[in-house]
Structures are given as structure tokens and as C-alpha cells.
Design a protein around this motif. Structure first.
Motif, PDB file in Angstrom:
ATOM      1  N   GLU A 250       0.937  -1.259   0.145  1.00 41.02           N
ATOM      2  CA  GLU A 250       0.006  -0.138  -0.238  1.00 41.02           C
ATOM      3  C   GLU A 250       0.984   1.227  -0.125  1.00 41.02           C
ATOM      4  O   GLU A 250       0.444   2.446  -0.742  1.00 41.02           O
ATOM      5  N   ASN A 251       2.033   1.109   0.608  1.00 44.55           N
ATOM      6  CA  ASN A 251       3.080   2.304   0.673  1.00 44.55           C
ATOM      7  C   ASN A 251       3.812   2.453  -0.665  1.00 44.55           C
ATOM      8  O   ASN A 251       4.397   3.737  -0.646  1.00 44.55           O
ATOM      9  N   LEU A 252       3.743   1.711  -1.472  1.00 44.37           N
ATOM     10  CA  LEU A 252       4.465   1.878  -2.811  1.00 44.37           C
ATOM     11  C   LEU A 252       4.111   1.630  -3.997  1.00 44.37           C
ATOM     12  O   LEU A 252       4.532   1.917  -5.052  1.00 44.37           O
ATOM     13  N   LYS A 253       2.718   1.231  -3.915  1.00 48.40           N
ATOM     14  CA  LYS A 253       1.930   0.925  -5.179  1.00 48.40           C
ATOM     15  C   LYS A 253       1.822   2.301  -6.267  1.00 48.40           C
ATOM     16  O   LYS A 253       1.593   2.186  -7.232  1.00 48.40           O
ATOM     17  N   HIS A 254       1.837   3.488  -5.378  1.00 48.22           N
ATOM     18  CA  HIS A 254       1.772   4.587  -6.282  1.00 48.22           C
ATOM     19  C   HIS A 254       2.913   4.769  -7.079  1.00 48.22           C
ATOM     20  O   HIS A 254       2.934   5.695  -8.033  1.00 48.22           O
ATOM     21  N   LEU A 255       3.998   4.277  -6.888  1.00 49.41           N
ATOM     22  CA  LEU A 255       5.494   4.320  -7.613  1.00 49.41           C
ATOM     23  C   LEU A 255       5.066   3.352  -8.867  1.00 49.41           C
ATOM     24  O   LEU A 255       6.047   3.472  -9.798  1.00 49.41           O
ATOM     25  N   LEU A 256       4.274   2.314  -8.987  1.00 47.80           N
ATOM     26  CA  LEU A 256       4.226   1.368  -9.859  1.00 47.80           C
ATOM     27  C   LEU A 256       3.407   1.979 -11.109  1.00 47.80           C
ATOM     28  O   LEU A 256       2.468   2.596 -10.812  1.00 47.80           O
ATOM     29  N   PRO A 257       3.796   1.664 -12.334  1.00 55.53           N
ATOM     30  CA  PRO A 257       3.134   2.277 -13.666  1.00 55.53           C
ATOM     31  C   PRO A 257       1.737   1.543 -13.429  1.00 55.53           C
ATOM     32  O   PRO A 257       1.480   0.139 -13.076  1.00 55.53           O
ATOM     33  N   GLU A 258       0.611   2.190 -13.950  1.00 51.94           N
ATOM     34  CA  GLU A 258      -0.719   1.709 -14.025  1.00 51.94           C
ATOM     35  C   GLU A 258      -0.665   0.811 -15.175  1.00 51.94           C
ATOM     36  O   GLU A 258      -0.218   0.939 -16.191  1.00 51.94           O
ATOM     37  N   LEU A 259      -1.312  -0.304 -14.901  1.00 49.61           N
ATOM     38  CA  LEU A 259      -1.522  -1.423 -15.932  1.00 49.61           C
ATOM     39  C   LEU A 259      -2.496  -0.897 -16.976  1.00 49.61           C
ATOM     40  O   LEU A 259      -3.605  -0.368 -16.707  1.00 49.61           O
ATOM     41  N   PRO A 260      -2.201  -1.150 -18.137  1.00 49.64           N
ATOM     42  CA  PRO A 260      -3.090  -0.863 -19.329  1.00 49.64           C
ATOM     43  C   PRO A 260      -4.347  -1.516 -19.180  1.00 49.64           C
ATOM     44  O   PRO A 260      -4.574  -2.555 -18.918  1.00 49.64           O
ATOM     45  N   PHE A 261      -5.430  -1.063 -20.225  1.00 52.72           N
ATOM     46  CA  PHE A 261      -6.686  -1.767 -20.205  1.00 52.72           C
ATOM     47  C   PHE A 261      -6.566  -2.822 -20.815  1.00 52.72           C
ATOM     48  O   PHE A 261      -6.009  -3.342 -21.742  1.00 52.72           O
ATOM     49  N   GLY A 262      -7.051  -3.753 -20.174  1.00 55.84           N
ATOM     50  CA  GLY A 262      -7.369  -5.246 -20.774  1.00 55.84           C
ATOM     51  C   GLY A 262      -6.000  -6.413 -20.280  1.00 55.84           C
ATOM     52  O   GLY A 262      -6.141  -7.386 -20.271  1.00 55.84           O
ATOM     53  N   PHE A 263      -5.173  -5.499 -19.462  1.00 57.08           N
ATOM     54  CA  PHE A 263      -3.794  -6.294 -18.939  1.00 57.08           C
ATOM     55  C   PHE A 263      -4.452  -7.498 -17.982  1.00 57.08           C
ATOM     56  O   PHE A 263      -3.989  -8.443 -18.039  1.00 57.08           O
ATOM     57  N   GLN A 264      -5.287  -7.157 -17.205  1.00 51.14           N
ATOM     58  CA  GLN A 264      -5.608  -8.057 -16.158  1.00 51.14           C
ATOM     59  C   GLN A 264      -6.145  -9.200 -16.584  1.00 51.14           C
ATOM     60  O   GLN A 264      -6.194 -10.203 -16.142  1.00 51.14           O
ATOM     61  N   LYS A 265      -7.135  -8.906 -17.634  1.00 49.27           N
ATOM     62  CA  LYS A 265      -8.045  -9.952 -18.279  1.00 49.27           C
ATOM     63  C   LYS A 265      -7.100 -11.000 -18.874  1.00 49.27           C
ATOM     64  O   LYS A 265      -7.368 -12.295 -18.680  1.00 49.27           O
ATOM     65  N   ARG A 266      -5.979 -10.649 -19.582  1.00 47.87           N
ATOM     66  CA  ARG A 266      -5.003 -11.299 -20.222  1.00 47.87           C
ATOM     67  C   ARG A 266      -4.177 -12.271 -19.394  1.00 47.87           C
ATOM     68  O   ARG A 266      -4.101 -13.615 -19.308  1.00 47.87           O
ATOM     69  N   ILE A 267      -3.783 -11.475 -18.053  1.00 48.32           N
ATOM     70  CA  ILE A 267      -3.011 -12.125 -17.067  1.00 48.32           C
ATOM     71  C   ILE A 267      -3.933 -13.237 -16.567  1.00 48.32           C
ATOM     72  O   ILE A 267      -3.319 -14.227 -16.141  1.00 48.32           O
ATOM     73  N   ASP A 268      -5.253 -13.181 -16.069  1.00 47.83           N
ATOM     74  CA  ASP A 268      -6.201 -14.101 -15.743  1.00 47.83           C
ATOM     75  C   ASP A 268      -6.100 -15.021 -16.587  1.00 47.83           C
ATOM     76  O   ASP A 268      -6.194 -16.335 -16.007  1.00 47.83           O
ATOM     77  N   GLN A 269      -6.343 -15.017 -17.751  1.00 45.16           N
ATOM     78  CA  GLN A 269      -6.391 -15.960 -18.778  1.00 45.16           C
ATOM     79  C   GLN A 269      -4.944 -17.023 -18.618  1.00 45.16           C
ATOM     80  O   GLN A 269      -5.071 -18.185 -18.711  1.00 45.16           O
ATOM     81  N   ILE A 270      -3.953 -16.521 -18.612  1.00 43.68           N
ATOM     82  CA  ILE A 270      -2.757 -16.944 -18.557  1.00 43.68           C
ATOM     83  C   ILE A 270      -2.682 -17.883 -17.301  1.00 43.68           C
ATOM     84  O   ILE A 270      -2.300 -19.200 -17.232  1.00 43.68           O
ATOM     85  N   LEU A 271      -3.072 -17.311 -16.079  1.00 39.62           N
ATOM     86  CA  LEU A 271      -2.923 -17.935 -15.013  1.00 39.62           C
ATOM     87  C   LEU A 271      -3.847 -19.179 -14.651  1.00 39.62           C
ATOM     88  O   LEU A 271      -3.712 -20.130 -13.982  1.00 39.62           O
ATOM     89  N   THR A 272      -4.894 -19.060 -15.391  1.00 40.05           N
ATOM     90  CA  THR A 272      -5.785 -20.005 -15.456  1.00 40.05           C
ATOM     91  C   THR A 272      -5.270 -21.357 -15.901  1.00 40.05           C
ATOM     92  O   THR A 272      -5.480 -22.470 -15.344  1.00 40.05           O
ATOM     93  N   VAL A 273      -4.558 -21.079 -16.958  1.00 37.59           N
ATOM     94  CA  VAL A 273      -3.948 -22.281 -17.629  1.00 37.59           C
ATOM     95  C   VAL A 273      -2.894 -22.750 -16.774  1.00 37.59           C
ATOM     96  O   VAL A 273      -2.662 -24.041 -16.715  1.00 37.59           O
ATOM     97  N   TYR A 274      -2.059 -21.789 -16.342  1.00 37.89           N
ATOM     98  CA  TYR A 274      -0.837 -22.244 -15.500  1.00 37.89           C
ATOM     99  C   TYR A 274      -1.482 -23.104 -14.176  1.00 37.89           C
ATOM    100  O   TYR A 274      -0.619 -23.729 -13.659  1.00 37.89           O
ATOM    101  N   ARG A 275      -2.272 -22.615 -13.619  1.00 34.68           N
ATOM    102  CA  ARG A 275      -2.881 -23.442 -12.559  1.00 34.68           C
ATOM    103  C   ARG A 275      -2.858 -24.931 -12.856  1.00 34.68           C
ATOM    104  O   ARG A 275      -2.847 -25.777 -11.990  1.00 34.68           O
ATOM    105  N   GLU A 276      -3.780 -25.101 -13.862  1.00 33.22           N
ATOM    106  CA  GLU A 276      -3.998 -26.377 -14.328  1.00 33.22           C
ATOM    107  C   GLU A 276      -2.642 -27.248 -14.734  1.00 33.22           C
ATOM    108  O   GLU A 276      -2.447 -28.444 -14.167  1.00 33.22           O
TER     109      GLU A 276
END
Length: 219
Positions: A104-130
Motif C-alpha cells: 500500500e505504501n509503494l503501489k503509487h510508484l508502479l506504472p498503471e496497468l493498461p486496459f485489458g492487461f488484467q484479463k489477459r493475465i487472468d487467462q494465462i494464470l488459469t492455464v498455469y494453475r492446471e
């Protein structure tokens, strides 16, 4: 350090040489950035272990297609020019799950994720969990020697493979993430387990013939 260039046509030997050089450049650039990651408790022992770092990271990139290697290599080169440390950002992203109060104290220093990034990441992680579950079933001893698998197993002292990958994916450029998603989905269609493919390369660096050989022979 060599230049990263779009993959070219040529002899198999020439292409393999360029590929090896690109992987080495990527790992060296990551190592250089890793040296500047600061921890509250001081420098971590792993920051002085080039051999293990080189094997782990090389094993991952040996599974990647040339076009994906090129994109990520370009990310690392551009990060230097813009003053970003992608490895530091990766570890900071992980802290959202392993050390939320500090995050919480450092997240403001990180670049904002572009639109659609989280959806793609979730797709990848779903496959990786399997894949990770399948890998644990096929190679229980090998799997037990690595990280815990899933984000729900994270703690302040231990980061799961899922959280580690999520943090890394968040540092990719849009093109690199898109190509990585395509690669993961292509592996899934071909019934290839990328976790197991990476382990095959890793154990060979340690002198085993295969993951099955390592599973049988490891103490």
C-alpha cells in the motif's frame, strides 16, 4: 552485449546461435536489474547466486519462441532507456499478496496497468494453475522442491509460483503480454505443459537426462 533483432532467416546453426545470444542477453539484463532490488532486511543471498539465477531464468526462456524472446528483450532494453527496473517492479507487484501493508505504501510508484492487461493475465494464470497441478501429479518430488503453487498459499516469507508469475506478467509490454498469451494458449491446444517443459530444460542444466530421471534420482 549483443543487439536484439527481429528473428531472421538463415541456417539452423545461425538461428540457434542468435537465439542463444538473445537468451543470454535477457538473463544478463535481468541479473543487472536484480542487483538493484532493495530489501528491508538487506541484500538477499540469491542476489549473489549467479549460477542458480542463470539456470532458472535460462530454462524458462529456452521454451519461448523467438518472436516472444525478441519482444521481451526489447522490453528490457527500453526499460533501461526510460529508467525503469522491471525486476524491481516484479517483486513490488508480488507484495500485494505477500506483504499487503507494505505494498500500500509503494503501489503509487508502479506504472498503471493498461486496459485489458488484467484479463489477459487472468487467462494465462488459469492455464498455469492446471499445468502446475498436473506437474505436481506427474513429478511430486520435483514439484516439492520448488515454490508453493498458488496465491492462496502466499505468506510474508514464501511467494507462490502463481504470484511470482503474476508479478512478472505485470511488467511486460502490451505486445509481449499478447504474444505470451498466444504462446500459452497454443501450448494448451497442443496439450503441452509449459511448467513441465521448463523443468525439462532446468534438470538438464543440473546434469540429469530428463525430468523423469531427476524425479527418480533426486534425494
Amino acid at each position: 552485449m549483443g543487439n536484439s533483432r527481429e528473428p531472421e532467416q538463415g541456417s539452423t546453426e545461425s538461428r540457434n546461435q542468435k537465439r542463444t545470444e538473445m537468451i543470454e542477453e535477457i538473463v544478463i539484463r535481468e541479473w543487472e536489474q536484480f542487483q538493484h532490488v532493495k530489501n528491508e532486511g538487506g541484500r538477499e543471498a540469491c542476489q549473489d547466486n549467479w549460477n542458480t539465477f542463470h539456470i532458472m531464468r535460462t530454462s524458462q526462456f529456452e521454451t519461448w519462441p523467438d518472436s516472444l524472446l525478441y519482444c521481451y528483450c526489447r522490453d528490457l532494453r527500453e526499460a533501461v532507456l526510460s529508467g525503469r527496473n522491471l525486476v524491481m517492479e516484479k517483486y513490488a507487484r508480488m507484495m500485494e499478496y505477500t506483504a499487503p501493508e507494505q505494498y500500500e505504501n509503494l503501489k503509487h510508484l508502479l506504472p498503471e496497468l493498461p486496459f485489458g492487461f488484467q484479463k489477459r493475465i487472468d487467462q494465462i494464470l488459469t492455464v498455469y494453475r492446471e499445468w502446475m497441478l498436473e506437474h505436481r501429479e506427474h513429478y511430486p518430488r520435483l514439484s516439492a522442491r520448488g515454490r508453493v503453487l498458488f496465491t492462496e498459499e502466499d505468506s510474508e516469507w514464501e511467494t507462490s509460483a502463481e504470484t511470482y508469475l503474476r508479478g512478472e506478467l505485470m511488467t511486460y509490454s502490451g505486445e509481449t503480454l499478447e504474444r505470451y498469451l498466444e504462446f500459452v494458449l497454443d501450448c494448451q491446444r497442443q496439450k503441452k505443459n509449459l511448467v513441465e517443459m521448463t523443468d525439462e530444460f532446468m534438470v538438464k542444466h543440473y546434469g540429469y537426462f530428463s525430468a523423469s530421471d531427476a524425479e527418480e534420482r533426486m534425494p
